[in-house]
Design a protein around this motif. Structure first.
Motif, PDB file in Angstrom:
ATOM      1  N   PRO A 140       0.824  -1.206   0.000  1.00  0.00           N
ATOM      2  CA  PRO A 140       0.000   0.000   0.000  1.00  0.00           C
ATOM      3  C   PRO A 140       0.862   1.261   0.000  1.00  0.00           C
ATOM      4  N   VAL A 141       0.366   2.307  -0.660  1.00  0.00           N
ATOM      5  CA  VAL A 141       1.099   3.572  -0.681  1.00  0.00           C
ATOM      6  C   VAL A 141       0.637   4.508   0.420  1.00  0.00           C
ATOM      7  N   LEU A 142      -0.522   4.235   1.005  1.00  0.00           N
ATOM      8  CA  LEU A 142      -0.980   4.959   2.191  1.00  0.00           C
ATOM      9  C   LEU A 142      -2.161   4.217   2.785  1.00  0.00           C
ATOM     10  N   TYR A 143      -2.547   4.639   3.970  1.00  0.00           N
ATOM     11  CA  TYR A 143      -3.703   4.067   4.659  1.00  0.00           C
ATOM     12  C   TYR A 143      -4.723   5.166   4.930  1.00  0.00           C
ATOM     13  N   ASN A 144      -5.972   4.875   4.609  1.00  0.00           N
ATOM     14  CA  ASN A 144      -7.063   5.818   4.824  1.00  0.00           C
ATOM     15  C   ASN A 144      -7.810   5.446   6.097  1.00  0.00           C
ATOM     16  N   VAL A 145      -7.978   6.404   6.996  1.00  0.00           N
ATOM     17  CA  VAL A 145      -8.687   6.141   8.247  1.00  0.00           C
ATOM     18  C   VAL A 145     -10.178   5.985   7.969  1.00  0.00           C
ATOM     19  N   THR A 146     -10.740   4.845   8.343  1.00  0.00           N
ATOM     20  CA  THR A 146     -12.160   4.577   8.121  1.00  0.00           C
ATOM     21  C   THR A 146     -12.980   4.691   9.404  1.00  0.00           C
ATOM     22  N   LYS A 147     -12.315   4.554  10.559  1.00  0.00           N
ATOM     23  CA  LYS A 147     -13.046   4.616  11.821  1.00  0.00           C
ATOM     24  C   LYS A 147     -12.083   4.907  12.965  1.00  0.00           C
ATOM     25  N   ALA A 148     -12.505   5.746  13.886  1.00  0.00           N
ATOM     26  CA  ALA A 148     -11.731   6.018  15.101  1.00  0.00           C
ATOM     27  C   ALA A 148     -12.664   5.883  16.299  1.00  0.00           C
ATOM     28  N   SER A 149     -12.134   5.371  17.394  1.00  0.00           N
ATOM     29  CA  SER A 149     -12.950   5.215  18.596  1.00  0.00           C
ATOM     30  C   SER A 149     -12.084   5.336  19.836  1.00  0.00           C
ATOM     31  N   PHE A 150     -12.739   5.548  20.954  1.00  0.00           N
ATOM     32  CA  PHE A 150     -12.043   5.616  22.240  1.00  0.00           C
ATOM     33  C   PHE A 150     -12.992   5.037  23.280  1.00  0.00           C
ATOM     34  N   SER A 151     -12.590   3.948  23.903  1.00  0.00           N
ATOM     35  CA  SER A 151     -13.458   3.295  24.881  1.00  0.00           C
ATOM     36  C   SER A 151     -12.844   3.340  26.272  1.00  0.00           C
ATOM     37  N   ILE A 152     -13.704   3.379  27.270  1.00  0.00           N
ATOM     38  CA  ILE A 152     -13.315   3.397  28.670  1.00  0.00           C
ATOM     39  C   ILE A 152     -14.037   2.254  29.360  1.00  0.00           C
ATOM     40  N   LYS A 153     -13.290   1.378  30.011  1.00  0.00           N
ATOM     41  CA  LYS A 153     -13.896   0.239  30.681  1.00  0.00           C
ATOM     42  C   LYS A 153     -13.504   0.237  32.148  1.00  0.00           C
ATOM     43  N   TYR A 203     -20.256  -3.591  39.127  1.00  0.00           N
ATOM     44  CA  TYR A 203     -20.974  -3.075  37.969  1.00  0.00           C
ATOM     45  C   TYR A 203     -19.967  -2.730  36.873  1.00  0.00           C
ATOM     46  N   GLU A 204     -19.833  -3.638  35.910  1.00  0.00           N
ATOM     47  CA  GLU A 204     -18.857  -3.461  34.834  1.00  0.00           C
ATOM     48  C   GLU A 204     -19.486  -2.717  33.659  1.00  0.00           C
ATOM     49  N   LEU A 205     -18.832  -1.645  33.235  1.00  0.00           N
ATOM     50  CA  LEU A 205     -19.344  -0.836  32.133  1.00  0.00           C
ATOM     51  C   LEU A 205     -18.258  -0.573  31.103  1.00  0.00           C
ATOM     52  N   THR A 206     -18.658  -0.590  29.845  1.00  0.00           N
ATOM     53  CA  THR A 206     -17.808  -0.109  28.767  1.00  0.00           C
ATOM     54  C   THR A 206     -18.478   1.124  28.175  1.00  0.00           C
ATOM     55  N   ILE A 207     -17.750   2.216  28.110  1.00  0.00           N
ATOM     56  CA  ILE A 207     -18.292   3.492  27.656  1.00  0.00           C
ATOM     57  C   ILE A 207     -17.517   3.941  26.426  1.00  0.00           C
ATOM     58  N   GLU A 208     -18.237   4.343  25.396  1.00  0.00           N
ATOM     59  CA  GLU A 208     -17.612   4.753  24.142  1.00  0.00           C
ATOM     60  C   GLU A 208     -17.745   6.263  23.947  1.00  0.00           C
TER      61      GLU A 208
END
Length: 205
Positions: free
Chosen positions: A75-88, A171-176
């Motif tokens: 590949p000559v470059l990579y295109n960002v298709t998705k970004a995320s940040f999760s807190i658990k 109480y386990e939580l995943t927050i996006e």
């Protein structure tokens, strides 16, 4: 740059705070712009109390798609298709804030006509209403303090509650994180991380 063991960091202590997501209106949550003292909650935020010994897991993630061309086998470059940040995190205290956050509903007093019975009820909806919230994660090592601020977020996953004789309820939580004016959030610190000699660390005794 030479290796420096003094730059290795741990997070032996910290806190998790929440508030309603900012709306920009009167009385809206004001996002913190300072790293804080490592003890007090940011103005307008509430502490979620004790957290499981595993602490808080922060997971930034980026998904990319390779751009391939005829003239190259790679590949000559990579295109960002998705970004995320999760807190658990897994909360250890059973109180109004943690349980309403976990179940996605509010406690209401049980009434007998016009009389309060002393019991409380939380309805478990088939379509839980997880409201937008703002999240602050503080952690520290001695006088070094860090703060991660997520302006907008929603709960994306919940863990199971185990009821038994030898272990407390958790109480386990995943927050996006959600988009907030083109950002997922930001990190603050009082450490001279850039080496410019400027820091608000307390003066030596």
């Amino acid at each position: 740059m030479a290796n420096d063991a003094r730059k290795i960091r741990f997070a032996p202590n910290g806190s998790l705070f929440i508030a309603p997501a900012p709306t920009g209106g009167i009385g809206s949550t004001v996002l913190p712009t300072a790293v804080g003292d490592g003890i007090a909650a940011p103005v307008g935020y509430k502490s979620l109390g004790y957290i499981d010994p595993a602490g808080v897991t922060l997971t930034p993630s980026v998904e990319t798609q390779p751009v391939e061309v005829w003239q190259s086998a790679v590949p000559v470059l990579y295109n960002v298709t998705k970004a995320s940040f999760s807190i658990k995190a897994t909360m250890q205290e059973t109180n109004e804030l943690t349980t309403e956050l976990f179940w996605g509903s509010e406690w209401k007093p049980v009434m007998n006509g016009q009389t309060v019975t002393g019991d409380y009820r939380l309805d478990l909806s088939s379509t839980p209403d997880f409201k937008e919230l703002s999240l602050v994660v503080d952690w520290q090592q001695g006088a070094l303090r860090y703060r991660c601020v997520i302006p907008r977020a929603m709960i994306s996953d919940r863990g199971a509650i185990q009821l038994n004789r030898t272990e407390n309820g958790k109480y386990e939580l995943t927050i996006e994180a959600l988009d907030f004016n083109g950002n997922l959030g930001y990190v603050l610190t009082n450490e001279d991380i850039t080496g410019e000699g400027v820091s608000n660390l307390p003066a030596p005794a």
